[in-house]
Design an enzyme around this catalytic site. Structure first.
Site, short mmCIF file in Angstrom:
data_model
loop_
_atom_site.label_atom_id
_atom_site.label_comp_id
_atom_site.label_asym_id
_atom_site.label_seq_id
_atom_site.Cartn_x
_atom_site.Cartn_y
_atom_site.Cartn_z
N LYS A 96 0.86 -1.19 0.00
CA LYS A 96 0.00 0.00 0.00
C LYS A 96 0.89 1.23 0.00
O LYS A 96 1.85 1.30 0.76
CB LYS A 96 -0.87 -0.03 1.27
N GLN B 84 7.38 4.09 3.70
CA GLN B 84 5.97 3.68 3.77
C GLN B 84 5.81 2.39 4.56
O GLN B 84 4.82 2.20 5.28
CB GLN B 84 5.44 3.50 2.34
N LYS C 245 5.80 3.38 8.19
CA LYS C 245 4.62 4.21 8.46
C LYS C 245 3.37 3.35 8.53
O LYS C 245 2.56 3.47 9.45
CB LYS C 245 4.48 5.24 7.33
N LYS D 86 5.38 2.16 -3.19
CA LYS D 86 5.20 3.51 -3.73
C LYS D 86 5.38 3.43 -5.24
O LYS D 86 6.02 2.50 -5.74
CB LYS D 86 6.27 4.45 -3.14
N GLY E 257 -3.21 8.18 -3.89
CA GLY E 257 -2.66 9.42 -4.44
C GLY E 257 -1.40 9.85 -3.72
O GLY E 257 -1.03 9.31 -2.69
N ASP E 258 -0.73 10.82 -4.28
CA ASP E 258 0.42 11.50 -3.65
C ASP E 258 0.57 12.80 -4.45
O ASP E 258 -0.40 13.25 -5.08
CB ASP E 258 1.68 10.62 -3.73
N THR F 131 -4.85 13.26 5.76
CA THR F 131 -3.42 13.45 6.05
C THR F 131 -3.21 14.76 6.82
O THR F 131 -2.50 14.80 7.83
CB THR F 131 -2.59 13.43 4.75
N ASN G 155 -2.95 18.94 -1.17
CA ASN G 155 -3.89 18.24 -0.30
C ASN G 155 -3.50 18.31 1.18
O ASN G 155 -4.32 18.67 2.03
CB ASN G 155 -3.99 16.77 -0.77
N SER H 112 -6.86 5.47 4.23
CA SER H 112 -6.93 4.64 3.02
C SER H 112 -7.24 3.19 3.41
O SER H 112 -8.01 2.50 2.75
CB SER H 112 -5.61 4.67 2.26
#
Ligand code: NDP
Length: 445
Positions: free
Chosen positions: A89, A110, A113, A125, A164-165, A208, A239, A376
């Site tokens: 993810k 990630q 995290k 990613k 998204g990013d 976020t 965002n 998410s």
């Protein structure tokens, strides 16, 4: 000689042209030293050697045709870093600076995290060096469809669930989801950050930025402080920055600055978020437009000047390495009491040293911005049970997750001799769960 320093050197040698990846590995391995001492069985099982090597790296061609009929070629990436605790993810980034080093650093971070969130998600990613700026909606659609045509072969609701990013918001996720569905004839939760009409979660857009503020509020609370009446500077105007600003304002702060990659705005009377949302989310314009609506505000060219603005709380929410040693020293000298990293790796190692030495509150990215991926994962849960929770239900779960991450992080720091150092605490707490799972799952040989 430390147990892990030779591994850091090996990673540097093996990945010579990847400075961001090297930086991320070095930072994490340094704080894992006491864990290596406490767990010789993990050393013996090669957990540390395995965790710095992605399970899979996919690099692919993305060709698409622009509005003039000209063929363009970009490079696509998906790095599936670690699936020990759940399906891969992590977000997709569309930005001209994207390369393998950046995607690997993000995928590596990630992994830790996602573990910190307490939810069953592995780390990955992806993205492309495609630049969405100045492209028409049709061009964005054609790019996203071409990108997904290849990516769809490597992802799935139980395998890998991108999100998204930078450069990937609701519009891009929609185009990619539509293409996945067309190719696979499946309506599954294969992407998160979806629109509400086709399986998205309420509060994911805000997650976020809101999560960042919940975490920073926990840090402040530990010193009997809060956001109330604080002056806050936030970099970026995407965002994370916009919804971070929204929550900080709701918690009583005065947010005075925002930026984009060209420059920053300073409005000492408090940034008017409705204007920012109109400029960035509706018109997709530059942040410099703000002063046309509010002539008493100032616009300055260049990004780093934003950190010279006197503030109590600094929230870097744009991109990696945007706060260097000089900016960090300026922030501290100006009386900043807390820094919360909304972006991924926004502070250089030298800047982090300044923050840690000065003993101001420092919230590291993998803890502070984990609310996005946590929500998410809540979107994945809702997709699996084919049900939607209310905004309040999701927001309350997010708040509880961020408070839990703060506790885990500060407890791990204390337990391993780094009291007060939340960066080390986050690295350790995130690592332990993944290492335990990797150890239990054995070595394939
Ligand atoms: P957006 O694309 O929505 O916004 C990015 C913002 O940062 C824009 O204002 C952009 O300005 C600015 N920016 C991007 N690149 C640079 C650069 N090289 N120099 C200066 N400014 C830059 O992205 P997000 O808000 O989603 O992401 C921001 C950060 O937060 C990233 O580090 C991302 O990895 C991280 N993050 C995001 C999550 C999410 O849920 N969205 C979750 C966890 C982390 P411009 O428009 O000029 O490019």
């Amino acid at each position: 000689m430390s147990l892990l320093s030779s591994l850091t050197q090996q990673v540097i040698k093996k990945n010579p042209n990847e400075p961001e990846f090297q930086q991320a590995v070095k930072e994490i391995l340094e704080s894992l030293e006491p864990v290596a001492v406490a767990h010789p069985e993990w050393m013996e099982a090669g957990i540390f050697d395995r965790i710095v090597e992605p399970e899979r790296q996919i690099i692919f061609r993305v060709s698409w045709i622009n509005d003039k009929g000209v063929v363009n070629v970009n490079r696509g990436f998906r790095v599936q870093f670690n699936s020990a605790i759940g399906p891969y993810k992590g977000g997709l980034r569309l930005h001209p600076s994207v390369n393998l080093s950046i995607i690997k650093f993000l995928g590596f971070e990630q992994t830790f995290k996602n573990s910190l969130t307490g939810l069953p998600i592995g780390g990955a990613k992806g993205g492309s060096d495609f630049d969405p700026k100045g492209k028409s909606d049709r061009e964005i659609m054609r790019f996203c469809q071409s990108f997904m045509t290849e990516l769809s072969k490597h992802i799935g609701a139980d395998t890998d669930v991108p999100a998204g990013d930078i450069g990937v918001g609701a519009r891009e996720i929609g185009f990619m989801y539509g293409q996945y569905k067309r190719l696979r004839n499946e309506f599954t939760g294969v992407l998160t950050g979806k629109g509400l009409s086709y399986g998205g979660s309420l509060a994911r857009t805000e997650a976020t930025g809101y999560g960042m503020c919940y975490f920073v509020e926990e840090m402040l609370k530990a010193t009997n402080n809060s956001f109330k009446n604080k002056t806050v500077v936030i970099s970026g105007s995407g965002n994370v920055a916009i919804y971070g600003a929204e929550k900080a304002i709701k918690l009583g702060a005065n947010v005075v600055a925002l930026s984009d990659s060209n420059g920053y705005i300073y409005d000492p009377t408090g940034i008017k978020l409705d204007t920012v949302k109109k400029i960035k989310e509706v018109n997709r314009e530059r942040i410099s437009e703000y002063v046309k609506y509010h002539p008493t505000a100032e616009y300055h060219e260049g990004c780093s000047g934003i950190w010279k603005i006197k503030c109590d709380i600094a929230l870097p929410c744009a991109t990696q390495n945007e706060v260097n040693e000089t900016s960090a020293k300026t922030l501290v000298a100006n009386g900043c009491i807390a820094v919360g990293e909304g972006a991924n790796m926004p502070s250089t190692p030298e800047a982090i040293n300044v923050f840690l030495k000065s003993k101001i509150l420092f919230g590291p990215a993998k803890a502070v911005n984990a609310g996005g991926v946590a929500t998410s994962a809540l979107e994945m849960s809702q997709n699996s049970i084919r049900y939607s929770w209310t905004f309040e239900e999701v927001d309350n779960k997010l708040k509880a997750i961020m408070s839990d991450i703060y506790m885990k992080t500060s407890n791990a720091a204390k337990e391993f001799g780094f009291e007060g150092n939340l960066l080390a605490g986050a690295n350790i707490a995130g690592f332990i769960k993944v290492a335990d799972a990797m150890y239990s799952e054995g070595i394939a040989y």
